[in-house]
Scaffold this motif. Structure first.
Motif, PDB file in Angstrom:
ATOM      1  N   GLU A 744       0.882  -1.094   0.095  1.00 29.87           N
ATOM      2  CA  GLU A 744      -0.044   0.105  -0.116  1.00 29.87           C
ATOM      3  C   GLU A 744       0.740   1.355   0.161  1.00 29.87           C
ATOM      4  OE1 GLU A 744      -2.388  -3.407   1.728  1.00 29.87           O
ATOM      5  OE2 GLU A 744      -0.480  -2.636   1.984  1.00 29.87           O
ATOM      6  N   ALA A 745       1.996   1.258   0.786  1.00 33.71           N
ATOM      7  CA  ALA A 745       2.704   2.418   0.726  1.00 33.71           C
ATOM      8  C   ALA A 745       3.501   2.460  -0.671  1.00 33.71           C
ATOM      9  CB  ALA A 745       4.128   2.121   1.666  1.00 33.71           C
ATOM     10  N   VAL A 746       3.849   1.567  -1.372  1.00 32.05           N
ATOM     11  CA  VAL A 746       4.573   1.865  -2.453  1.00 32.05           C
ATOM     12  C   VAL A 746       3.361   2.227  -3.379  1.00 32.05           C
ATOM     13  CG1 VAL A 746       5.381   0.697  -4.699  1.00 32.05           C
ATOM     14  CG2 VAL A 746       6.363  -0.089  -2.385  1.00 32.05           C
ATOM     15  N   ALA A 747       2.149   1.818  -3.382  1.00 32.41           N
ATOM     16  CA  ALA A 747       1.030   2.181  -4.343  1.00 32.41           C
ATOM     17  C   ALA A 747       0.604   3.758  -4.250  1.00 32.41           C
ATOM     18  CB  ALA A 747      -0.363   1.387  -4.157  1.00 32.41           C
ATOM     19  N   MET A 748       0.845   4.238  -2.704  1.00 36.77           N
ATOM     20  CA  MET A 748       0.530   5.520  -2.634  1.00 36.77           C
ATOM     21  C   MET A 748       1.876   6.425  -3.012  1.00 36.77           C
ATOM     22  SD  MET A 748      -1.057   8.195  -0.623  1.00 36.77           S
ATOM     23  CE  MET A 748      -1.985   7.540   0.654  1.00 36.77           C
ATOM     24  N   LEU A 749       3.056   6.163  -2.820  1.00 42.09           N
ATOM     25  CA  LEU A 749       4.144   6.830  -3.273  1.00 42.09           C
ATOM     26  C   LEU A 749       4.154   6.842  -4.879  1.00 42.09           C
ATOM     27  CD1 LEU A 749       6.793   7.969  -2.953  1.00 42.09           C
ATOM     28  CD2 LEU A 749       7.670   5.816  -3.050  1.00 42.09           C
ATOM     29  N   ASN A 750       3.770   5.977  -5.517  1.00 40.81           N
ATOM     30  CA  ASN A 750       3.726   5.952  -6.903  1.00 40.81           C
ATOM     31  C   ASN A 750       2.676   6.944  -7.405  1.00 40.81           C
ATOM     32  OD1 ASN A 750       4.507   4.616  -9.468  1.00 40.81           O
ATOM     33  ND2 ASN A 750       2.386   4.323  -9.434  1.00 40.81           N
ATOM     34  N   SER A 751       1.601   6.980  -6.669  1.00 36.82           N
ATOM     35  CA  SER A 751       0.312   7.684  -6.993  1.00 36.82           C
ATOM     36  C   SER A 751       0.999   9.465  -6.806  1.00 36.82           C
ATOM     37  CB  SER A 751      -0.728   7.440  -5.994  1.00 36.82           C
ATOM     38  OG  SER A 751      -1.829   8.273  -6.265  1.00 36.82           O
ATOM     39  N   ILE A 752       1.646   9.452  -5.635  1.00 36.27           N
ATOM     40  CA  ILE A 752       2.074  10.874  -5.358  1.00 36.27           C
ATOM     41  C   ILE A 752       3.174  11.431  -6.481  1.00 36.27           C
ATOM     42  CG2 ILE A 752       3.510  12.407  -3.916  1.00 36.27           C
ATOM     43  CD1 ILE A 752       2.311  10.640  -1.462  1.00 36.27           C
ATOM     44  N   LEU A 753       3.854  10.546  -6.847  1.00 41.13           N
ATOM     45  CA  LEU A 753       4.778  10.802  -8.098  1.00 41.13           C
ATOM     46  C   LEU A 753       4.223  10.986  -9.196  1.00 41.13           C
ATOM     47  CD1 LEU A 753       7.568   8.378  -7.199  1.00 41.13           C
ATOM     48  CD2 LEU A 753       7.648  10.678  -6.624  1.00 41.13           C
ATOM     49  N   HIS A 754       3.138  10.432  -9.516  1.00 30.51           N
ATOM     50  CA  HIS A 754       2.227  10.452 -10.874  1.00 30.51           C
ATOM     51  C   HIS A 754       1.650  12.002 -10.614  1.00 30.51           C
ATOM     52  CE1 HIS A 754       2.754   7.330 -13.722  1.00 30.51           C
ATOM     53  NE2 HIS A 754       2.562   6.481 -12.581  1.00 30.51           N
ATOM     54  N   ASN A 755       1.124  12.020  -9.770  1.00 30.23           N
ATOM     55  CA  ASN A 755       0.229  13.495  -9.507  1.00 30.23           C
ATOM     56  C   ASN A 755       1.170  14.795  -9.613  1.00 30.23           C
ATOM     57  OD1 ASN A 755      -2.097  12.164  -9.200  1.00 30.23           O
ATOM     58  ND2 ASN A 755      -2.106  11.846  -7.086  1.00 30.23           N
TER      59      ASN A 755
END
Length: 774
Positions: A744-755
């Motif tokens: 879940e942390a990797v998915a959140m980090l990936n989402s932040i980087l994309h945004n």
């Protein structure tokens, strides 16, 4: 479009003009006529009542160019109310009288001290006049400075800076010649950066920014090109365009051509390409339009859940980190095999970084607890059950899907058990305490070739390996499954402020004796003799990356007694293999330990990058490069972990030394140990300096330690963690440590980087309201 009419007062002040001269002022408007205005020897006020736009050039006939540049002061003020012109005229005349009187008195003082102060600078005079005019007209200093802007002043300063930067390059020519050609331009830029920052140019930076020029604070990746570009712009802004240029466009290339040397491309675009090229060489190409790579630390938990690595790669990770301080070659080999298989199956790149353990001090093993698993429902403050405990039941090796948030995992063996198990069945058992408990099957989930079940419990239960789970059927039929492979509970010592802790290095102590008490003090071990030979009473000591602090009270050959000075109010847990730091000691470390040398052979055959832990001085890096050269590992990436004060202070020299090798190079900001070594209050400034230095050297940086830690451990992030990720985006890679919610942390980090990087997502964000929209 015609501009609305406004009224300006143009005021000309001077310091010294011939009293007998009658001068003419040419105020040349690029869009209107060119009026000639008579000028008295003291002051001039010219109201401009017509609409105008464009640039103006003021020239006073009868005065030399040097005289005009040195003494003439020009500024303008908008007249807000044309009806009150008579009142404003009196006010301006009073102001001009004050300025003129001050200017004349300054002129007399200058003439009286001409012999001793003839070399006083034009910059100081301009500065004093700005202050005087600002006080008289209530103008901000920054607003007036644009009317008194003299390119020649900044040209002299920037030329001096440029020459100093070039001289530093020549001074370090011998060091630069030893750098590999891959890093020669980057090493040269690093020398330029260090030369610039050893000068006191804060005022120059501020002045250049105030007139809209380059901010030297951010010219890290292309120092010389930025300075040269500023010089070129100032040359173009010089008031006398007819003068012959005396400064080459690129002074460095000019000097190189004079000496017949090969010209190196240090331009802005070329330097940015080098920085990108070095990051790609170490981490691989960027994926999915992200500007930052995601690295995840993985341990033996990946063996218990074969889908973990696959889920991490799906969530956005592309680098797996293995810490050689834990586990062993058999575990590492299996992790790497699973990572490569997942990478091929998902067609997603995955690189392997393996950290050498280095001479890090750690706590020794503690005796393990019983093989018991606790299952407990969530309860309110009054004790009422809010939600039941959820447990995963399956055969050995079949892990639950990553999207399920479960409280425990039980592996069960039994030939008939899973064949007869159905949703709605109640499993009855007697727990370790002899209590009758039950689990109710709520879901059946298929996971690839196997399937598992989600069971719920409304009461707290303790299970161990061998616990029997019974399915009660009609007619007395019973199917029994047996719980297997329950892990041992992690043992720890709970420490509070004021407690005493004994550290011993005697390896002959049995595990039962280690965490026993001597005079009420718990005991732990550390197998490093350097710790016992270096500390002395009064030294501060930290455990577990600074979560626990203490002071050394006494030492002997085999024991150290520590008084705990900082811990959680409820007590902090100290377990096995936790870090020990002695910030103020003069502890001697060897570059690579014997274990590191053995592990390096494994890394050479299995990993893409090697992390060098606890570098302190140049001799440590020399040993690393020699060992890599012996093994002919020219393609193995080198990541220098900056986690000591010595490594931080020697970072530029360490980078220049590492650039002698062709190996891809990177730097990890290991903020846990670094904060303990250098102080929490210094950490923010230190990580900024590391980012700046590495940016100048075009060396990619890994932002590590406690990134999204609350989310990784508990499943809920903090606001500070999200902003920390935003700060980490200035690095080339962000690293997450392992935890229960790591996917879940990797998915959140990936989402932040994309945004933050994808332009298409900016359109979906709420826009702030502007005054016209209200």
């Amino acid at each position: 479009m015609k501009l609305p009419a406004v009224s300006f007062h143009l005021i000309v002040c001077h310091g010294s003009l011939p009293n007998h001269a009658i001068c003419k002022v040419h105020l040349a408007d690029l869009t209107s006529s060119k009026p000639n205005v008579q000028l008295s020897p003291s002051t001039l006020r010219v109201p401009l009542n017509n609409a105008f736009s464009g640039h103006y050039h003021l020239r006073i006939q009868g005065i030399s160019k040097e005289h005009q540049r040195k003494y003439i002061k020009v500024f303008a003020k908008l007249q807000e109310n044309d009806d009150s012109e008579s009142n404003s005229r009196k006010t301006y005349e009073d102001m001009l009288d004050a300025i003129t009187h001050k200017s004349e008195s300054d002129d007399r003082s200058e003439k009286s001290a001409l012999g001793s102060t003839e070399s006083s600078s034009h910059v100081e005079e301009s500065s004093s006049h700005v202050e005087e005019v600002s006080n008289c007209l209530s103008f901000p200093r920054q607003e007036l400075s644009q009317y008194l802007f003299d390119p020649e002043v900044y040209l002299h300063k920037l030329r001096a800076v440029n020459l100093h930067v070039l001289a530093s390059e020549q001074w370090n020519a011998s060091s630069l010649k030893t750098c590999h050609r891959t890093y020669l331009a980057s090493a040269t830029n690093l020398i330029h950066y260090l030369a610039l920052h050893c000068l006191d140019v804060d005022q120059l930076k501020e002045d250049l920014c105030s007139v809209g020029f380059l901010n030297l604070e951010y010219a890290n990746t292309n120092v010389l090109a930025s300075i040269t570009a500023s010089i070129q712009l100032l040359e173009n802004l010089k008031s006398d365009f007819s003068c012959k240029r005396t400064w080459p466009t690129d002074m460095r290339n000019y000097l190189a051509l004079q000496e017949g040397e090969k010209v190196m491309d240090l331009g802005t675009s070329a330097m940015r390409k080098r920085a990108s090229m070095h990051a790609t060489a170490l981490f691989g190409p960027l994926q999915e339009k992200k500007n930052v790579h995601i690295m995840v630390t993985v341990g033996r938990e990946a063996l218990a859940n074969e889908m973990l690595l696959s889920d991490l790669l799906k969530a956005g990770a592309n680098i797996v980190r293995i810490n050689c301080a834990h586990d062993g070659p058999s575990v590492w080999s299996e992790i790497i095999r699973l990572a490569k298989n997942s990478s091929q199956m998902l067609e997603k790149p995955c690189r392997i970084l393996m950290d050498l353990a280095g001479p890090k001090l750690r706590t020794g093993p503690l005796k393990t607890g019983p093989d018991v698993m606790k299952i407990a429902p969530k309860r309110a403050a009054q004790g009422d059950v809010i939600s039941p405990a959820q447990v995963w039941l399956s055969r050995t090796g079949c892990r639950p899907p990553a999207h399920l948030s479960l409280d425990a995992t039980l592996f069960v063996e039994g030939d008939r058990f899973f064949k007869e198990l159905e949703v709605g069945d109640v499993l009855k058992f007697i727990d370790v305490r002899g209590k009758r408990r039950s689990l109710t099957i709520s879901k059946k989930i298929s996971v690839f070739s196997c399937c598992g079940y989600v069971a719920e419990s409304l009461k707290t239960a303790y299970l161990e390996s061998g616990t029997k789970l019974c399915i009660q059927r009609k007619k007395g039929k019973v199917s029994i499954g047996e719980v297997v492979n329950v892990p041992a509970m992690e043992h720890f010592i709970r420490l509070r402020v004021g407690d005493l802790l004994t550290i011993t290095r005697d390896p002959r102590l049995s595990l039962e004796e280690i965490d026993g008490t001597t005079y009420g003090a718990p005991r732990i071990t550390c197998d490093s003799g350097r710790l016992f030979n270096s500390v002395k009473p009064g030294d501060p000591i930290a455990f577990d990356d600074g979560r626990i602090w203490g002071v050394v009270k006494g030492t002997s050959i085999n024991e150290i007694v520590v008084s705990i000075t900082q811990a959680s109010p409820k007590g902090s847990k100290l377990g096995a293999e936790k870090s020990i730091n002695i910030p103020n000691s003069d502890m001697h470390f060897e570059g690579l330990t014997s274990k590191d040398l053995v592990d390096l052979d494994f890394i050479a055959s299995n990993a893409d990058m090697v992390g060098i832990s606890f570098i302190r001085k140049l001799s440590d890096m020399v040993i690393v490069l020699q060992e890599l050269e012996k093994r002919n590992l020219r393609g193995l990436g080198i990541v220098m972990k900056i986690e000591t004060r010595g490594a931080f202070e020697n970072l530029p020299l360490l980078l220049l030394l590492a650039m002698q090798s062709p190996n891809p190079l990177g730097v990890m900001i290991a903020r846990g140990d670094l904060a303990v070594e250098c102080g929490w209050d210094q950490m923010a400034g230190i990580q900024e300096q590391i980012l700046s230095i590495c940016s100048a050297a075009h060396v990619p940086v890994i932002w590590a330690t406690q990134v999204l830690e609350s989310l990784t451990k508990s499943g809920i992030p903090t606001r500070a963690e999200i902003t920390d990720v935003a700060s980490g985006m200035r690095a080339s890679c962000i690293m997450l440590n392992k935890g229960k919610y790591i996917v879940e942390a990797v998915a959140m980090l990936n989402s932040i980087l994309h945004n933050c990087t994808a332009k298409k997502n900016v359109k979906t964000l709420p826009k702030p309201l502007f005054p016209s929209s209200c």
